[in-house]
Design a protein around this motif. Structure first.
Motif, PDB file in Angstrom:
ATOM      1  N   ILE A 135      -3.012  -9.543   3.075  1.00  0.00           N
ATOM      2  CA  ILE A 135      -2.342  -8.236   3.148  1.00  0.00           C
ATOM      3  C   ILE A 135      -2.542  -7.647   4.538  1.00  0.00           C
ATOM      4  CG2 ILE A 135      -2.411  -5.852   2.297  1.00  0.00           C
ATOM      5  CD1 ILE A 135      -3.084  -6.980  -0.471  1.00  0.00           C
ATOM      6  N   ASP A 136      -1.448  -7.162   5.124  1.00  0.00           N
ATOM      7  CA  ASP A 136      -1.506  -6.507   6.429  1.00  0.00           C
ATOM      8  C   ASP A 136      -1.497  -4.999   6.188  1.00  0.00           C
ATOM      9  OD1 ASP A 136      -0.850  -5.253   8.890  1.00  0.00           O
ATOM     10  OD2 ASP A 136       0.069  -7.105   9.618  1.00  0.00           O
ATOM     11  N   PRO A 137      -2.651  -4.329   6.335  1.00  0.00           N
ATOM     12  CA  PRO A 137      -2.722  -2.889   6.041  1.00  0.00           C
ATOM     13  C   PRO A 137      -1.779  -2.035   6.876  1.00  0.00           C
ATOM     14  CG  PRO A 137      -4.920  -3.841   6.256  1.00  0.00           C
ATOM     15  CD  PRO A 137      -3.952  -4.866   6.745  1.00  0.00           C
ATOM     16  N   ALA A 138      -1.549  -2.432   8.133  1.00  0.00           N
ATOM     17  CA  ALA A 138      -0.680  -1.643   8.994  1.00  0.00           C
ATOM     18  C   ALA A 138       0.763  -1.671   8.494  1.00  0.00           C
ATOM     19  CB  ALA A 138      -0.752  -2.153  10.429  1.00  0.00           C
ATOM     20  N   VAL A 139       1.215  -2.862   8.095  1.00  0.00           N
ATOM     21  CA  VAL A 139       2.578  -2.975   7.567  1.00  0.00           C
ATOM     22  C   VAL A 139       2.677  -2.274   6.214  1.00  0.00           C
ATOM     23  CG1 VAL A 139       4.399  -4.556   6.834  1.00  0.00           C
ATOM     24  CG2 VAL A 139       2.977  -5.135   8.809  1.00  0.00           C
ATOM     25  N   GLN A 140       1.644  -2.412   5.414  1.00  0.00           N
ATOM     26  CA  GLN A 140       1.637  -1.739   4.113  1.00  0.00           C
ATOM     27  C   GLN A 140       1.728  -0.222   4.285  1.00  0.00           C
ATOM     28  OE1 GLN A 140      -2.061  -1.531   1.787  1.00  0.00           O
ATOM     29  NE2 GLN A 140      -0.935  -2.444   0.081  1.00  0.00           N
ATOM     30  N   GLN A 141       1.004   0.294   5.256  1.00  0.00           N
ATOM     31  CA  GLN A 141       1.045   1.724   5.539  1.00  0.00           C
ATOM     32  C   GLN A 141       2.442   2.157   5.989  1.00  0.00           C
ATOM     33  OE1 GLN A 141      -0.991   4.215   5.091  1.00  0.00           O
ATOM     34  NE2 GLN A 141       0.223   5.748   6.194  1.00  0.00           N
ATOM     35  N   ALA A 142       3.105   1.290   6.730  1.00  0.00           N
ATOM     36  CA  ALA A 142       4.418   1.633   7.272  1.00  0.00           C
ATOM     37  C   ALA A 142       5.524   1.584   6.229  1.00  0.00           C
ATOM     38  CB  ALA A 142       4.757   0.692   8.429  1.00  0.00           C
ATOM     39  N   VAL A 143       5.439   0.618   5.294  1.00  0.00           N
ATOM     40  CA  VAL A 143       6.567   0.413   4.369  1.00  0.00           C
ATOM     41  C   VAL A 143       6.241   0.722   2.911  1.00  0.00           C
ATOM     42  CG1 VAL A 143       7.522  -1.340   5.910  1.00  0.00           C
ATOM     43  CG2 VAL A 143       6.109  -2.049   3.959  1.00  0.00           C
ATOM     44  N   GLY A 144       4.948   0.810   2.569  1.00  0.00           N
ATOM     45  CA  GLY A 144       4.564   1.093   1.188  1.00  0.00           C
ATOM     46  C   GLY A 144       4.662  -0.126   0.282  1.00  0.00           C
ATOM     47  N   TYR A 145       4.232   0.052  -0.958  1.00  0.00           N
ATOM     48  CA  TYR A 145       4.182  -1.050  -1.910  1.00  0.00           C
ATOM     49  C   TYR A 145       5.550  -1.671  -2.168  1.00  0.00           C
ATOM     50  CZ  TYR A 145      -0.657   0.017  -3.192  1.00  0.00           C
ATOM     51  OH  TYR A 145      -2.014   0.210  -3.169  1.00  0.00           O
ATOM     52  N   HIS A 146       6.607  -0.865  -2.096  1.00  0.00           N
ATOM     53  CA  HIS A 146       7.932  -1.378  -2.406  1.00  0.00           C
ATOM     54  C   HIS A 146       8.650  -1.934  -1.183  1.00  0.00           C
ATOM     55  CE1 HIS A 146       7.491   0.175  -6.399  1.00  0.00           C
ATOM     56  NE2 HIS A 146       7.309   1.405  -5.961  1.00  0.00           N
ATOM     57  N   GLY A 147       7.986  -1.894  -0.036  1.00  0.00           N
ATOM     58  CA  GLY A 147       8.558  -2.468   1.171  1.00  0.00           C
ATOM     59  C   GLY A 147       8.294  -3.961   1.246  1.00  0.00           C
ATOM     60  N   LYS A 148       8.727  -4.554   2.341  1.00  0.00           N
ATOM     61  CA  LYS A 148       8.587  -5.996   2.519  1.00  0.00           C
ATOM     62  C   LYS A 148       7.679  -6.316   3.704  1.00  0.00           C
ATOM     63  CE  LYS A 148      13.149  -7.084   0.588  1.00  0.00           C
ATOM     64  NZ  LYS A 148      14.465  -7.718   0.844  1.00  0.00           N
ATOM     65  N   GLY A 149       7.076  -7.507   3.643  1.00  0.00           N
ATOM     66  CA  GLY A 149       6.332  -8.025   4.777  1.00  0.00           C
ATOM     67  C   GLY A 149       4.876  -7.640   4.861  1.00  0.00           C
ATOM     68  N   TRP A 150       4.378  -6.861   3.885  1.00  0.00           N
ATOM     69  CA  TRP A 150       2.981  -6.428   3.983  1.00  0.00           C
ATOM     70  C   TRP A 150       2.015  -7.390   3.286  1.00  0.00           C
ATOM     71  CZ3 TRP A 150       0.445  -5.289  -0.602  1.00  0.00           C
ATOM     72  CH2 TRP A 150       1.242  -4.983  -1.712  1.00  0.00           C
ATOM     73  N   TRP A 151       2.548  -8.327   2.508  1.00  0.00           N
ATOM     74  CA  TRP A 151       1.693  -9.332   1.878  1.00  0.00           C
ATOM     75  C   TRP A 151       2.340 -10.702   2.023  1.00  0.00           C
ATOM     76  CZ3 TRP A 151       3.637 -12.372  -2.006  1.00  0.00           C
ATOM     77  CH2 TRP A 151       4.767 -11.898  -2.691  1.00  0.00           C
ATOM     78  N   GLN A 152       1.484 -11.737   2.029  1.00  0.00           N
ATOM     79  CA  GLN A 152       1.946 -13.120   2.104  1.00  0.00           C
ATOM     80  C   GLN A 152       1.049 -14.004   1.257  1.00  0.00           C
ATOM     81  OE1 GLN A 152       1.803 -14.165   6.295  1.00  0.00           O
ATOM     82  NE2 GLN A 152       3.995 -13.744   6.535  1.00  0.00           N
ATOM     83  N   TYR A 153       1.653 -14.957   0.563  1.00  0.00           N
ATOM     84  CA  TYR A 153       0.858 -15.963  -0.130  1.00  0.00           C
ATOM     85  C   TYR A 153       0.246 -16.904   0.900  1.00  0.00           C
ATOM     86  CZ  TYR A 153       3.010 -14.637  -4.593  1.00  0.00           C
ATOM     87  OH  TYR A 153       3.414 -13.957  -5.712  1.00  0.00           O
ATOM     88  N   LYS A 154      -0.999 -17.300   0.656  1.00  0.00           N
ATOM     89  CA  LYS A 154      -1.721 -18.167   1.575  1.00  0.00           C
ATOM     90  C   LYS A 154      -2.426 -19.281   0.812  1.00  0.00           C
ATOM     91  CE  LYS A 154      -1.910 -17.236   5.379  1.00  0.00           C
ATOM     92  NZ  LYS A 154      -0.951 -17.570   6.468  1.00  0.00           N
ATOM     93  N   LEU A 155      -2.792 -20.304   1.526  1.00  0.00           N
ATOM     94  CA  LEU A 155      -3.621 -21.361   0.950  1.00  0.00           C
ATOM     95  C   LEU A 155      -5.004 -20.795   0.624  1.00  0.00           C
ATOM     96  CD1 LEU A 155      -2.557 -24.175   3.393  1.00  0.00           C
ATOM     97  CD2 LEU A 155      -2.256 -24.273   0.899  1.00  0.00           C
ATOM     98  N   PRO A 156      -5.695 -21.383  -0.343  1.00  0.00           N
ATOM     99  CA  PRO A 156      -7.028 -20.870  -0.685  1.00  0.00           C
ATOM    100  C   PRO A 156      -7.946 -20.854   0.526  1.00  0.00           C
ATOM    101  CG  PRO A 156      -6.642 -23.045  -1.668  1.00  0.00           C
ATOM    102  CD  PRO A 156      -5.328 -22.544  -1.173  1.00  0.00           C
ATOM    103  N   GLY A 157      -8.641 -19.714   0.688  1.00  0.00           N
ATOM    104  CA  GLY A 157      -9.550 -19.547   1.811  1.00  0.00           C
ATOM    105  C   GLY A 157      -8.931 -18.850   2.997  1.00  0.00           C
ATOM    106  N   LEU A 158      -7.609 -18.625   2.960  1.00  0.00           N
ATOM    107  CA  LEU A 158      -6.932 -17.996   4.099  1.00  0.00           C
ATOM    108  C   LEU A 158      -6.420 -16.597   3.757  1.00  0.00           C
ATOM    109  CD1 LEU A 158      -4.930 -21.073   5.484  1.00  0.00           C
ATOM    110  CD2 LEU A 158      -7.163 -20.212   6.185  1.00  0.00           C
ATOM    111  N   GLY A 159      -6.878 -16.077   2.635  1.00  0.00           N
ATOM    112  CA  GLY A 159      -6.477 -14.740   2.213  1.00  0.00           C
ATOM    113  C   GLY A 159      -7.687 -13.899   1.854  1.00  0.00           C
ATOM    114  N   LEU A 160      -7.509 -13.001   0.908  1.00  0.00           N
ATOM    115  CA  LEU A 160      -8.527 -12.013   0.576  1.00  0.00           C
ATOM    116  C   LEU A 160      -9.538 -12.453  -0.472  1.00  0.00           C
ATOM    117  CD1 LEU A 160      -6.288  -8.807   0.438  1.00  0.00           C
ATOM    118  CD2 LEU A 160      -7.848  -9.500   2.264  1.00  0.00           C
ATOM    119  N   LEU A 161      -9.207 -13.473  -1.270  1.00  0.00           N
ATOM    120  CA  LEU A 161     -10.072 -13.834  -2.386  1.00  0.00           C
ATOM    121  C   LEU A 161     -11.380 -14.475  -1.913  1.00  0.00           C
ATOM    122  CD1 LEU A 161      -9.754 -13.730  -5.582  1.00  0.00           C
ATOM    123  CD2 LEU A 161      -9.615 -16.216  -5.411  1.00  0.00           C
TER     124      LEU A 161
END
Length: 284
Positions: A203-229
């Motif tokens: 998740i990119d907090p800056a993009v999320q802040q700019a577009v909100g939950y219903h916007g696009k581009g603030w989250w991306q699926y990643k391979l295990p180990g390359l995201g937040l989990l």
């Protein structure tokens, strides 16, 4: 615990090539996508045999579709074909069929849950001889409204489908992007986990802040180990519940050739995921 991957990442390649790669890369298992690599119920046995000839465990077969489609003809056709696949998959000795509940936008929540539960209970009864397990993935669908894909949704389904042959293909990546704690969600359903999907979310907090939950581009699926989990925490938690099944990588990471782009990049993504999960499991 076995590590495999979901073949949908290579739906543009023949299954023989995909299982050859899986075996040569050191995977233990494979999750086969119906739409990309089986097509019809009569092809199940040969597809499974192809994987087993390479020493791969076929963890599951996944059949995509909205089982609650508002279009009566489409729903009936999908359900009829699902029954045929369930019979063939059970006869082939594959333990799990993964399906998607979907949603009928014309019906209430209660009607959707009642309909899917009645249908699934029927599938369970039809396959009593084989003992096939039916699992749903918690992908919330293209409109983020599929039933049975949140902790509350699980609760609604489990009280209607008490048989333990109905369970979950638990994917933490979806929870990360919809604001649900994946660790608590896993705790809540620890006795209904059939298979784990290994996919992460960044998740990119800056993009999320700019577009909100219903916007696009603030989250991306990643391979295990390359995201937040925290995969060490997550897998240790699953092991503590007695889970000893398959972890299936669902590669949807755009940085590694997805979707359907550079083939070698996609293969490298699978190798990256496998290495990370092996190392993580070795530290538990």
């Amino acid at each position: 615990m076995k590590i495999g991957f979901y073949t949908s990442t290579f739906n543009d390649r023949p299954l023989e090539e995909v299982v050859d790669f899986a075996a040569s890369a050191g995977f233990d298992a494979i999750e086969i996508d119906v739409g990309g690599h089986i097509k019809t119920p009569d092809k199940v046995r040969s597809a499974v045999a192809l994987a087993r000839e390479r020493g791969l465990f076929v963890s599951s077969i996944t059949y995509f579709g909205n089982q609650l489609d508002a279009d009566n003809a489409k729903r009936k056709d999908l359900r009829s074909r699902t029954s045929e696949f369930a019979q063939a998959i059970g006869e082939a000795g594959v333990p799990i069929l993964v399906i998607f509940p979907g949603r009928n936008d014309e019906g209430s929540d209660e009607a959707n849950y009642d309909d899917f539960a009645a249908y699934t209970n029927g599938l369970i009864a039809e396959t009593a001889t084989s003992g096939l397990i039916f699992a749903i993935e918690n992908w919330p669908g293209p409109k983020d409204n599929f039933v049975g894909t949140t902790p509350k949704g699980y609760e609604e389904l489990f009280k209607r489908i008490p048989d333990r042959r109905f369970g979950l293909e638990f994917d933490p990546s979806h929870f990360l992007r919809i604001g649900v704690d994946p660790y608590q969600a896993l705790e809540d359903v620890k006795d209904r986990i059939a298979i784990l999907h290994a996919k992460d979310t960044a998740i990119d907090p800056a993009v999320q802040q700019a577009v909100g939950y219903h916007g696009k581009g603030w989250w991306q699926y990643k391979l295990p180990g390359l995201g937040l989990l925290d995969w060490t925490k997550f897998l240790r938690q699953a092991v503590s519940y007695g889970f000893d099944g398959t972890i299936s990588i669902e590669h949807e990471d755009a940085a590694y050739g997805w979707p359907g782009k550079d083939l070698e990049a996609r293969k490298e993504g699978e190798r990256v995921g496998l290495s990370y999960l092996r190392n993580t499991l070795n530290k538990l």
